[in-house]
Scaffold this active site. Structure first.
Site, PDB file in Angstrom:
ATOM      1  N   GLY A 293      39.426  45.394  28.862  1.00 47.31           N
ATOM      2  CA  GLY A 293      38.234  45.369  29.709  1.00 47.31           C
ATOM      3  C   GLY A 293      37.114  46.221  29.130  1.00 47.31           C
ATOM      4  N   ASP A 294      36.183  46.544  29.986  1.00 45.84           N
ATOM      5  CA  ASP A 294      34.998  47.296  29.553  1.00 45.84           C
ATOM      6  C   ASP A 294      35.243  48.789  29.445  1.00 45.84           C
ATOM      7  OD1 ASP A 294      35.344  47.105  32.413  1.00 45.84           O
ATOM      8  OD2 ASP A 294      33.483  48.224  32.590  1.00 45.84           O
TER       9      ASP A 294
ATOM     10  N   THR B  81      32.547  50.404  36.881  1.00 49.69           N
ATOM     11  CA  THR B  81      33.719  49.808  37.510  1.00 49.69           C
ATOM     12  C   THR B  81      33.339  48.441  38.039  1.00 49.69           C
ATOM     13  OG1 THR B  81      35.228  49.869  39.382  1.00 49.69           O
ATOM     14  CG2 THR B  81      33.182  51.137  39.620  1.00 49.69           C
ATOM     15  N   GLY B  82      34.164  47.453  37.744  1.00 50.69           N
ATOM     16  CA  GLY B  82      33.836  46.122  38.223  1.00 50.69           C
ATOM     17  C   GLY B  82      34.474  45.077  37.332  1.00 50.69           C
TER      18      GLY B  82
ATOM     19  N   THR C  63      39.491  51.375  39.476  1.00 55.90           N
ATOM     20  CA  THR C  63      39.225  52.126  38.246  1.00 55.90           C
ATOM     21  C   THR C  63      38.599  53.472  38.594  1.00 55.90           C
ATOM     22  OG1 THR C  63      38.916  50.195  36.866  1.00 55.90           O
ATOM     23  CG2 THR C  63      37.629  52.110  36.242  1.00 55.90           C
TER      24      THR C  63
ATOM     25  N   GLY D 119      35.117  43.543  34.410  1.00 54.04           N
ATOM     26  CA  GLY D 119      34.858  44.089  33.084  1.00 54.04           C
ATOM     27  C   GLY D 119      34.200  43.147  32.101  1.00 54.04           C
TER      28      GLY D 119
HETATM   29  N1  ASP Z   1      36.265  47.341  34.941  1.00 52.23           N
HETATM   30  C1  ASP Z   1      37.697  47.290  34.965  1.00 52.23           C
HETATM   31  C2  ASP Z   1      38.170  46.215  34.037  1.00 52.23           C
HETATM   32  O1  ASP Z   1      37.570  45.154  33.998  1.00 52.23           O
HETATM   33  C3  ASP Z   1      38.253  47.034  36.311  1.00 52.23           C
HETATM   34  C4  ASP Z   1      37.709  47.889  37.427  1.00 52.23           C
HETATM   35  O2  ASP Z   1      36.685  48.512  37.309  1.00 52.23           O
HETATM   36  O3  ASP Z   1      38.352  47.950  38.468  1.00 52.23           O
HETATM   37  O4  ASP Z   1      39.156  46.408  33.376  1.00 52.23           O
END
Ligand code: ASP
Length: 328
Positions: A223-224, A243-244, A193, A246
């Site tokens: 997602g978030d 990022t993570g 992301t 979500g």
């Molecule tokens: N946070 C993003 C999601 O959950 C994914 C990511 O950060 O890579 O959609």
């Protein structure tokens, strides 16, 4: 000397009238990024694209442009890069397609725009910005968001497979194999992301995030990133892009939580970001990272995964990029 004259002299003298500080921080995603898995050539290419994103955002800020334009410029570069999970190179969902999410927010006005689950919009971030600037709404999803894009010919459209890359297809295949064997999902099935947070000469902050979401995600999963306050937030004193995993950023309203700690508890930015990303998110079983910036141009980049693609330009003009944990 009259006050007016003094003001004119100060404005004309570059030595006396130093412009207020600006700052920029970007991420290209947190996740399992092992040194051994990234060839020297790939690492060079990733860093070059992070640098190009910093260049784009920094140019806007240097010319006196807005934080909003700076984060837009930086994220556009990262969306176009196949190395990151946003725009070109977005991850595949469980059906083998792409559903992209993005959001943008301007701190001092609290204007915000976001889109979720779009599949033909080359830059989900530009569409999110259009929602903010050209609609009475904050968030649009799926078919409705695509219809909104139809009404704005400057929003470039692409065939859904334009986002494909061989690496992302391989990731999907691996995720499916593990699922068939009923094994736990690979850690770091997200990552890549992109996001940016900027402080402009006027002391204004903006934040933006764009993503393909998580590999093998199910129908309609959002997602978030596009949820204002979870993956993306900006107010007058602070901005965050996450990022993570979500789901955990949604459950902790992570981006807003960081800035609320700064505004309400008076915590330093680094303490607030650490408490949420490496505290609250982890305590629930999630992982990931974030970039954050405050009104003094202080930057925080906490993460709890092996790596997070990141880059920054500090108020003193010093800049850098990093990928792994042990890099400064
Ligand atoms: N946070 C993003 C999601 O959950 C994914 C990511 O950060 O890579 O959609």
């Amino acid at each position: 000397m009259s006050r007016l004259l003094l003001a004119l002299v100060l404005a004309a003298s570059p030595a006396l009238a130093t412009p207020p500080p600006t700052a920029l921080v970007i991420h290209g995603g947190a996740g399992v990024i092992e040194r051994s898995a990234l060839s020297a050539a790939d690492e060079k290419a990733v860093r070059a694209d992070l640098d190009r994103a910093l260049d784009a955002g920094q140019a806007v800020l240097r010319d006196g442009g807005s934080a909003l334009d700076a984060v837009t410029a930086a994220v556009r570069v990262l969306e176009e890069s196949p190395w990151f999970n946003a725009g070109k190179g977005a991850v595949f969902n469980a059906e083998g397609g792409h559903e992209l999410d993005a959001a943008i927010m301007e701190g001092h006005t609290r204007r915000a725009g976001s889109v979720a689950g779009v599949s033909t919009v080359r830059s989900p971030l530009l569409l999110a910005r259009a929602v903010m600037e050209r609609s009475p709404h904050v968030m649009m999803a799926g078919a409705g968001a695509e219809k909104f894009a139809d009404q704005h010919p400057d929003i470039e459209r692409v065939a859904p497979d334009w986002f494909d890359t061989p690496q992302r297809r391989q990731q999907l295949e691996r995720a499916r194999e593990r699922e068939q064997k009923q094994m736990a999902a690979l850690p770091g099935t997200y990552f890549g992301t992109v996001g940016a947070v900027a402080l402009d000469r006027h002391g204004h902050i903006a934040a933006a995030t764009s993503t393909g979401g998580m590999t093998n995600k199910r129908y309609g999963r959002i997602g978030d990133a596009p949820v204002i306050g979870s993956g993306t937030w900006a107010d007058a004193g602070c901005g965050v892009s996450g990022t993570g995993w979500g789901e955990f950023y949604l459950r902790t309203a992570a981006a807003h939580a960081v800035c609320a700690r700064v505004a309400l508890a008076g915590e330093p930015l680094a303490t607030a970001a650490e408490a949420v990303i490496n505290g609250e998110v982890v305590a629930l079983g999630g992982d990931g990272g974030a970039i954050a910036l405050d009104a003094n141009g202080k930057i925080a980049m906490p993460f709890n995964t092996p790596g997070m693609y990141r880059g920054w330009v500090k108020p003193d003009g010093s800049r850098g990029t990093a990928i792994f944990r042990n890099e400064k």
